[in-house]
Design a protein around this motif. Structure first.
Motif, PDB file in Angstrom:
ATOM      1  N   ILE A 184      40.190   3.686  -5.566  1.00 39.78           N
ATOM      2  CA  ILE A 184      39.489   2.491  -5.092  1.00 39.78           C
ATOM      3  C   ILE A 184      37.996   2.603  -5.405  1.00 39.78           C
ATOM      4  O   ILE A 184      37.389   1.676  -5.942  1.00 39.78           O
ATOM      5  N   ILE A 185      37.404   3.742  -5.093  1.00 40.73           N
ATOM      6  CA  ILE A 185      35.982   3.960  -5.361  1.00 40.73           C
ATOM      7  C   ILE A 185      35.703   3.849  -6.853  1.00 40.73           C
ATOM      8  O   ILE A 185      34.742   3.188  -7.273  1.00 40.73           O
ATOM      9  N   ASP A 186      36.536   4.473  -7.671  1.00 41.90           N
ATOM     10  CA  ASP A 186      36.371   4.413  -9.124  1.00 41.90           C
ATOM     11  C   ASP A 186      36.419   2.969  -9.622  1.00 41.90           C
ATOM     12  O   ASP A 186      35.614   2.560 -10.458  1.00 41.90           O
ATOM     13  N   THR A 187      37.339   2.184  -9.086  1.00 40.91           N
ATOM     14  CA  THR A 187      37.476   0.778  -9.481  1.00 40.91           C
ATOM     15  C   THR A 187      36.256  -0.027  -9.063  1.00 40.91           C
ATOM     16  O   THR A 187      35.718  -0.814  -9.848  1.00 40.91           O
ATOM     17  N   VAL A 188      35.802   0.158  -7.843  1.00 40.45           N
ATOM     18  CA  VAL A 188      34.642  -0.585  -7.341  1.00 40.45           C
ATOM     19  C   VAL A 188      33.402  -0.275  -8.178  1.00 40.45           C
ATOM     20  O   VAL A 188      32.611  -1.173  -8.482  1.00 40.45           O
ATOM     21  N   LYS A 189      33.255   0.961  -8.601  1.00 42.51           N
ATOM     22  CA  LYS A 189      32.104   1.345  -9.423  1.00 42.51           C
ATOM     23  C   LYS A 189      32.090   0.631 -10.771  1.00 42.51           C
ATOM     24  O   LYS A 189      31.044   0.532 -11.408  1.00 42.51           O
ATOM     25  N   LYS A 190      33.232   0.132 -11.215  1.00 43.08           N
ATOM     26  CA  LYS A 190      33.332  -0.563 -12.502  1.00 43.08           C
ATOM     27  C   LYS A 190      33.054  -2.060 -12.396  1.00 43.08           C
ATOM     28  O   LYS A 190      33.096  -2.764 -13.403  1.00 43.08           O
ATOM     29  N   CYS A 191      32.752  -2.553 -11.217  1.00 43.79           N
ATOM     30  CA  CYS A 191      32.472  -3.978 -11.028  1.00 43.79           C
ATOM     31  C   CYS A 191      31.123  -4.315 -11.670  1.00 43.79           C
ATOM     32  O   CYS A 191      30.084  -3.820 -11.233  1.00 43.79           O
ATOM     33  N   PRO A 192      31.110  -5.149 -12.721  1.00 41.85           N
ATOM     34  CA  PRO A 192      29.867  -5.411 -13.441  1.00 41.85           C
ATOM     35  C   PRO A 192      28.866  -6.287 -12.689  1.00 41.85           C
ATOM     36  O   PRO A 192      27.671  -6.248 -12.982  1.00 41.85           O
ATOM     37  N   SER A 193      29.326  -7.058 -11.724  1.00 33.59           N
ATOM     38  CA  SER A 193      28.426  -7.985 -11.038  1.00 33.59           C
ATOM     39  C   SER A 193      27.845  -7.440  -9.740  1.00 33.59           C
ATOM     40  O   SER A 193      26.918  -8.004  -9.190  1.00 33.59           O
ATOM     41  N   GLY A 194      28.424  -6.364  -9.233  1.00 28.07           N
ATOM     42  CA  GLY A 194      27.998  -5.850  -7.939  1.00 28.07           C
ATOM     43  C   GLY A 194      28.605  -6.606  -6.774  1.00 28.07           C
ATOM     44  O   GLY A 194      28.200  -6.430  -5.635  1.00 28.07           O
ATOM     45  N   ALA A 195      29.594  -7.445  -7.051  1.00 31.45           N
ATOM     46  CA  ALA A 195      30.260  -8.189  -5.983  1.00 31.45           C
ATOM     47  C   ALA A 195      31.091  -7.261  -5.112  1.00 31.45           C
ATOM     48  O   ALA A 195      31.302  -7.527  -3.931  1.00 31.45           O
ATOM     49  N   LEU A 196      31.569  -6.170  -5.692  1.00 31.25           N
ATOM     50  CA  LEU A 196      32.306  -5.162  -4.943  1.00 31.25           C
ATOM     51  C   LEU A 196      31.409  -3.949  -4.752  1.00 31.25           C
ATOM     52  O   LEU A 196      30.842  -3.415  -5.706  1.00 31.25           O
ATOM     53  N   THR A 197      31.282  -3.525  -3.506  1.00 32.20           N
ATOM     54  CA  THR A 197      30.576  -2.300  -3.176  1.00 32.20           C
ATOM     55  C   THR A 197      31.448  -1.549  -2.180  1.00 32.20           C
ATOM     56  O   THR A 197      32.462  -2.068  -1.716  1.00 32.20           O
TER      57      THR A 197
END
Length: 75
Positions: free
Chosen positions: A56-69
């Motif tokens: 989950i953390i790895d996936t969130v870090k790949k969010c290009p917009s920063g919508a997921l933290t």
């Protein structure tokens, strides 16, 4: 509340994922990287128990917009 800028939190006890709709550019990275958690056709669309905390953390870090933290929960 601005319905175009919703903020929601999802937790599995170890990590909390924060999603901000106003920042989301719908790149689809989250769905492609972790489809067991990120399911945009479902409600709620984030099934936090669908994967390991690390993935989950790895996936969130790949969010290009920063919508997921995320933040780690205290034990």
């Amino acid at each position: 509340m601005d319905t175009n800028d919703i903020k929601k939190e999802y937790t599995n006890g170890e990590v909390t994922v924060v999603w901000q709709s106003g920042k989301c550019i719908h790149s689809g990275n989250c769905v492609r990287n972790n489809p067991n958690v990120f399911q945009p056709k479902e409600k709620p669309w984030i099934k936090i128990d669908g994967s390991t905390t690390e993935k989950i953390i790895d996936t969130v870090k790949k969010c290009p917009s920063g919508a997921l933290t995320y933040y780690l929960n205290e034990k």
